[in-house]
Design a protein around this motif. Structure first.
Motif, mmCIF file in Angstrom:
data_model
loop_
_atom_site.group_PDB
_atom_site.id
_atom_site.type_symbol
_atom_site.label_atom_id
_atom_site.label_comp_id
_atom_site.label_asym_id
_atom_site.label_seq_id
_atom_site.Cartn_x
_atom_site.Cartn_y
_atom_site.Cartn_z
ATOM 1 N N GLY A 45 0.835 -1.197 0.000
ATOM 2 C CA GLY A 45 0.000 0.000 0.000
ATOM 3 C C GLY A 45 0.865 1.239 0.000
ATOM 4 O O GLY A 45 1.915 1.285 0.644
ATOM 5 N N ALA A 46 0.431 2.254 -0.750
ATOM 6 C CA ALA A 46 1.100 3.556 -0.740
ATOM 7 C C ALA A 46 0.265 4.490 0.126
ATOM 8 O O ALA A 46 -0.953 4.625 -0.089
ATOM 9 C CB ALA A 46 1.214 4.104 -2.158
ATOM 10 N N PHE A 47 0.922 5.112 1.091
ATOM 11 C CA PHE A 47 0.234 6.006 2.019
ATOM 12 C C PHE A 47 0.699 7.438 1.799
ATOM 13 O O PHE A 47 1.894 7.705 1.671
ATOM 14 C CB PHE A 47 0.549 5.605 3.472
ATOM 15 C CG PHE A 47 -0.059 4.288 3.861
ATOM 16 C CD1 PHE A 47 -1.287 4.236 4.504
ATOM 17 C CD2 PHE A 47 0.598 3.091 3.568
ATOM 18 C CE1 PHE A 47 -1.860 3.022 4.852
ATOM 19 C CE2 PHE A 47 0.031 1.863 3.918
ATOM 20 C CZ PHE A 47 -1.204 1.829 4.560
ATOM 21 N N HIS A 48 -0.276 8.345 1.742
ATOM 22 C CA HIS A 48 0.016 9.775 1.675
ATOM 23 C C HIS A 48 -0.684 10.423 2.856
ATOM 24 O O HIS A 48 -1.909 10.358 2.971
ATOM 25 C CB HIS A 48 -0.500 10.361 0.351
ATOM 26 C CG HIS A 48 -0.286 11.833 0.228
ATOM 27 N ND1 HIS A 48 -1.314 12.741 0.181
ATOM 28 C CD2 HIS A 48 0.855 12.546 0.161
ATOM 29 C CE1 HIS A 48 -0.826 13.963 0.087
ATOM 30 N NE2 HIS A 48 0.487 13.883 0.067
ATOM 31 N N VAL A 55 -2.531 0.794 -4.264
ATOM 32 C CA VAL A 55 -2.268 -0.600 -3.886
ATOM 33 C C VAL A 55 -1.750 -1.384 -5.087
ATOM 34 O O VAL A 55 -2.013 -1.036 -6.249
ATOM 35 C CB VAL A 55 -3.548 -1.302 -3.348
ATOM 36 C CG1 VAL A 55 -4.052 -0.615 -2.081
ATOM 37 C CG2 VAL A 55 -4.651 -1.344 -4.395
ATOM 38 N N VAL A 56 -1.017 -2.431 -4.774
ATOM 39 C CA VAL A 56 -0.627 -3.415 -5.795
ATOM 40 C C VAL A 56 -0.335 -4.716 -5.064
ATOM 41 O O VAL A 56 0.063 -4.699 -3.898
ATOM 42 C CB VAL A 56 0.602 -2.946 -6.617
ATOM 43 C CG1 VAL A 56 1.881 -2.904 -5.791
ATOM 44 C CG2 VAL A 56 0.794 -3.821 -7.855
ATOM 45 N N SER A 57 -0.548 -5.823 -5.757
ATOM 46 C CA SER A 57 -0.321 -7.136 -5.149
ATOM 47 C C SER A 57 0.665 -7.934 -5.982
ATOM 48 O O SER A 57 0.704 -7.806 -7.212
ATOM 49 C CB SER A 57 -1.645 -7.898 -5.023
ATOM 50 O OG SER A 57 -2.546 -7.142 -4.231
ATOM 51 N N ARG A 69 -0.722 -7.847 -9.672
ATOM 52 C CA ARG A 69 -2.191 -7.769 -9.795
ATOM 53 C C ARG A 69 -2.724 -6.573 -9.027
ATOM 54 O O ARG A 69 -2.100 -6.088 -8.085
ATOM 55 C CB ARG A 69 -2.854 -8.999 -9.166
ATOM 56 C CG ARG A 69 -2.728 -10.249 -9.948
ATOM 57 C CD ARG A 69 -3.878 -11.175 -9.621
ATOM 58 N NE ARG A 69 -5.160 -10.645 -10.099
ATOM 59 C CZ ARG A 69 -6.283 -11.323 -10.060
ATOM 60 N NH1 ARG A 69 -6.312 -12.532 -9.563
ATOM 61 N NH2 ARG A 69 -7.398 -10.777 -10.510
ATOM 62 N N GLY A 70 -3.918 -6.153 -9.391
ATOM 63 C CA GLY A 70 -4.641 -5.184 -8.581
ATOM 64 C C GLY A 70 -3.950 -3.842 -8.437
ATOM 65 O O GLY A 70 -4.019 -3.214 -7.390
ATOM 66 N N MET A 71 -3.318 -3.386 -9.514
ATOM 67 C CA MET A 71 -2.609 -2.092 -9.487
ATOM 68 C C MET A 71 -3.634 -0.965 -9.559
ATOM 69 O O MET A 71 -4.413 -0.885 -10.518
ATOM 70 C CB MET A 71 -1.687 -2.059 -10.706
ATOM 71 C CG MET A 71 -0.955 -0.772 -10.959
ATOM 72 S SD MET A 71 0.492 -0.636 -9.926
ATOM 73 C CE MET A 71 0.055 0.788 -8.962
ATOM 74 N N ALA A 72 -3.666 -0.108 -8.559
ATOM 75 C CA ALA A 72 -4.676 0.954 -8.549
ATOM 76 C C ALA A 72 -4.225 2.121 -7.685
ATOM 77 O O ALA A 72 -3.659 1.930 -6.614
ATOM 78 C CB ALA A 72 -6.007 0.416 -8.008
ATOM 79 N N VAL A 73 -4.511 3.326 -8.175
ATOM 80 C CA VAL A 73 -4.262 4.564 -7.430
ATOM 81 C C VAL A 73 -5.578 5.348 -7.434
ATOM 82 O O VAL A 73 -6.262 5.429 -8.479
ATOM 83 C CB VAL A 73 -3.137 5.391 -8.105
ATOM 84 C CG1 VAL A 73 -2.973 6.749 -7.423
ATOM 85 C CG2 VAL A 73 -1.820 4.615 -8.087
ATOM 86 N N LEU A 74 -5.937 5.921 -6.288
ATOM 87 C CA LEU A 74 -7.186 6.697 -6.213
ATOM 88 C C LEU A 74 -7.198 7.788 -7.289
ATOM 89 O O LEU A 74 -6.164 8.429 -7.559
ATOM 90 C CB LEU A 74 -7.339 7.330 -4.829
ATOM 91 C CG LEU A 74 -7.589 6.358 -3.671
ATOM 92 C CD1 LEU A 74 -7.659 7.120 -2.343
ATOM 93 C CD2 LEU A 74 -8.865 5.539 -3.879
#
Ligand SMILES: CC(C)(COP(=O)(O)OP(=O)(O)OC[C@H]1O[C@@H](n2cnc3c(N)ncnc32)[C@H](O)[C@@H]1OP(=O)(O)O)[C@@H](O)C(=O)NCCC(=O)NCCS
Length: 143
Positions: A45-48, A55-57, A69-74
């Motif tokens: 998880g990337a936290f700001h 997130v990415v798995s 898998r599951g690469m996503a940024v808000l």
């Protein structure tokens, strides 16, 4: 963006980003992906400012083979290098466990993002129902 921290998170924690970005309008349970809970799967998880924003798995089904898998940024924080930081963190982890081939089913719209990170397309276009056109992309690190 410089004030971003990447750390390991649980599979369940990825849902708060997976849901709006990758499974919008679908049941929350659709955020559970196969192999999420495998012992060899790692979620990052990337936290700001303490907010989980990306997130990415990483799946590691066999020696030298890794799936991203599951690469996503808000949405409000995309194109600020958070995705790149997550992939680089994942690649460092792959290197630390011997390196190998990292591959993913890349959404067509994300292909330019992965190309910039050194991945190449290794399949014809194919369609995943309800999600759209994809390509397999891959890169070998550390071998
Ligand atoms: C794809 C995604 C993960 C990229 O994360 P991000 O934090 O926005 O990407 P970055 O800011 O690290 O981008 C790195 C580079 O790729 C480019 N890029 C990112 N997404 C792009 C896109 N969709 N199209 C074209 N270029 C893109 C950026 O402009 C940047 O280029 P630069 O280095 O020249 O400035 C993010 O946009 C996202 O969550 N998209 C929606 C979900 C998705 O498609 N996930 C991938 C599933 S395979």
């Amino acid at each position: 963006m410089s004030d971003v921290m990447v750390s390991e998170i649980s599979a369940r924690e990825t849902w708060s980003v997976r849901h709006p970005v990758l499974r919008a309008g679908r049941p929350l349970e659709d955020c559970a992906f196969p192999h999420d809970e495998d012992r060899s799967t790692i979620h990052f998880g990337a936290f700001h400012k303490a907010r989980l924003v990306g997130v990415v798995s990483l799946l590691h089904p066999s020696e030298g083979q890794f799936q991203l898998r599951g690469m996503a940024v808000l949405a409000d924080l995309q194109k600020l290098s958070i995705g790149s930081q997550l992939v680089k963190h994942l690649e460092s982890r792959v290197l630390s466990i011997g390196g190998g081939r990292i591959w993913m089913n890349a959404r067509a719209i994300a292909v330019p993002f992965y190309l910039k990170l050194g991945y190449h397309i290794s399949s014809e276009e194919f369609h995943i129902p309800r999600i759209g056109p994809h390509y397999v992309m891959e890169k070998t690190v550390g071998q």
